[in-house]
Design a protein around this motif. Structure first.
Motif, short mmCIF file in Angstrom:
data_model
loop_
_atom_site.label_atom_id
_atom_site.label_comp_id
_atom_site.label_asym_id
_atom_site.label_seq_id
_atom_site.Cartn_x
_atom_site.Cartn_y
_atom_site.Cartn_z
N PHE A 190 0.84 -1.20 0.00
CA PHE A 190 0.00 0.00 0.00
C PHE A 190 0.87 1.26 0.00
O PHE A 190 0.90 2.00 0.98
CB PHE A 190 -0.91 0.03 1.24
N PRO A 191 1.62 1.51 -1.07
CA PRO A 191 2.59 2.62 -1.04
C PRO A 191 1.95 3.99 -0.78
O PRO A 191 2.45 4.76 0.05
CB PRO A 191 3.27 2.56 -2.40
N GLU A 192 0.86 4.31 -1.44
CA GLU A 192 0.25 5.62 -1.26
C GLU A 192 -0.31 5.79 0.15
O GLU A 192 -0.14 6.83 0.79
CB GLU A 192 -0.85 5.88 -2.30
N ALA A 193 -1.00 4.77 0.65
CA ALA A 193 -1.57 4.83 1.99
C ALA A 193 -0.47 4.93 3.06
O ALA A 193 -0.61 5.66 4.04
CB ALA A 193 -2.45 3.61 2.25
N THR A 194 0.61 4.21 2.85
CA THR A 194 1.72 4.26 3.81
C THR A 194 2.35 5.65 3.83
O THR A 194 2.62 6.20 4.91
CB THR A 194 2.78 3.20 3.48
N ILE A 195 2.55 6.22 2.67
CA ILE A 195 3.11 7.58 2.61
C ILE A 195 2.15 8.57 3.26
O ILE A 195 2.57 9.46 4.01
CB ILE A 195 3.42 7.99 1.15
N PHE B 274 0.09 7.95 5.69
CA PHE B 274 0.18 7.71 7.13
C PHE B 274 1.44 8.36 7.71
O PHE B 274 1.39 9.05 8.73
CB PHE B 274 0.18 6.20 7.38
N VAL B 275 2.56 8.19 7.04
CA VAL B 275 3.82 8.76 7.53
C VAL B 275 3.82 10.28 7.38
O VAL B 275 4.41 10.98 8.20
CB VAL B 275 5.03 8.11 6.82
N ASN B 276 3.14 10.80 6.36
CA ASN B 276 3.04 12.26 6.21
C ASN B 276 2.46 12.91 7.46
O ASN B 276 2.82 14.04 7.81
CB ASN B 276 2.18 12.63 5.00
N ALA B 277 1.55 12.21 8.13
CA ALA B 277 0.95 12.76 9.35
C ALA B 277 1.99 12.93 10.46
O ALA B 277 1.80 13.74 11.37
CB ALA B 277 -0.18 11.85 9.83
N TRP B 278 3.08 12.19 10.40
CA TRP B 278 4.13 12.27 11.42
C TRP B 278 5.08 13.44 11.20
O TRP B 278 5.76 13.85 12.13
CB TRP B 278 4.97 11.01 11.45
N VAL B 279 5.19 13.91 9.97
CA VAL B 279 6.26 14.87 9.64
C VAL B 279 5.74 16.29 9.49
O VAL B 279 6.41 17.13 8.88
CB VAL B 279 7.06 14.41 8.40
N HIS B 280 4.59 16.58 10.02
CA HIS B 280 4.08 17.93 10.19
C HIS B 280 4.10 18.77 8.92
O HIS B 280 4.72 19.83 8.87
CB HIS B 280 4.84 18.65 11.30
N GLY B 281 3.46 18.27 7.89
CA GLY B 281 3.28 19.08 6.70
C GLY B 281 4.26 18.83 5.57
O GLY B 281 4.09 19.37 4.49
N LEU B 282 5.32 18.08 5.81
CA LEU B 282 6.21 17.76 4.70
C LEU B 282 5.49 16.83 3.74
O LEU B 282 4.72 15.97 4.16
CB LEU B 282 7.49 17.09 5.20
N ASN B 283 5.76 16.98 2.46
CA ASN B 283 5.13 16.14 1.45
C ASN B 283 6.10 15.03 1.05
O ASN B 283 7.03 15.26 0.28
CB ASN B 283 4.73 16.97 0.23
#
Length: 95
Positions: A30-35, A37-46
């Motif tokens: 699930f590459p898009e879903a994983t990215i 999910f991780v995007n939520a950890w990095v405070h706005g970084l894409n």
């Protein structure tokens, strides 16, 4: 109470390896879903720009697994040594 550096190192190494394998599977399946999910950890970084259509290589996964496992072991062992030292130095040990 003293901690065994070898035991704590192995425990953290196994935990890190398990998390790494779950993460690798999530990125593969699930590459898009994983990215997302991780995007939520990095405070706005894409992080979506790092998704690649480059095929997976088993060697890369194994190399990453080795690195995270070794780092987990060293971190866990160091934690146990530091824990034991600070307990002794601060008078917290009741031996």
């Amino acid at each position: 109470m003293k901690l065994n550096p070898l035991r704590i190192g192995i425990t953290l190494a196994l935990s890190a390896a398990a998390i790494n394998l779950v993460c690798a599977a999530a990125v593969y399946l699930f590459p898009e879903a994983t990215i997302g999910f991780v995007n939520a950890w990095v405070h706005g970084l894409n992080l979506s720009i790092i998704i690649s259509d480059k095929p997976w290589a088993l060697g890369g996964v194994v190399y990453g697994l080795f690195g995270v496992t070794l780092t987990g072991f060293l971190g866990g062992a160091l934690f146990a040594v530091c824990y034991n030292l600070t307990g002794r130095c601060s008078g917290g040990c009741h031996e």
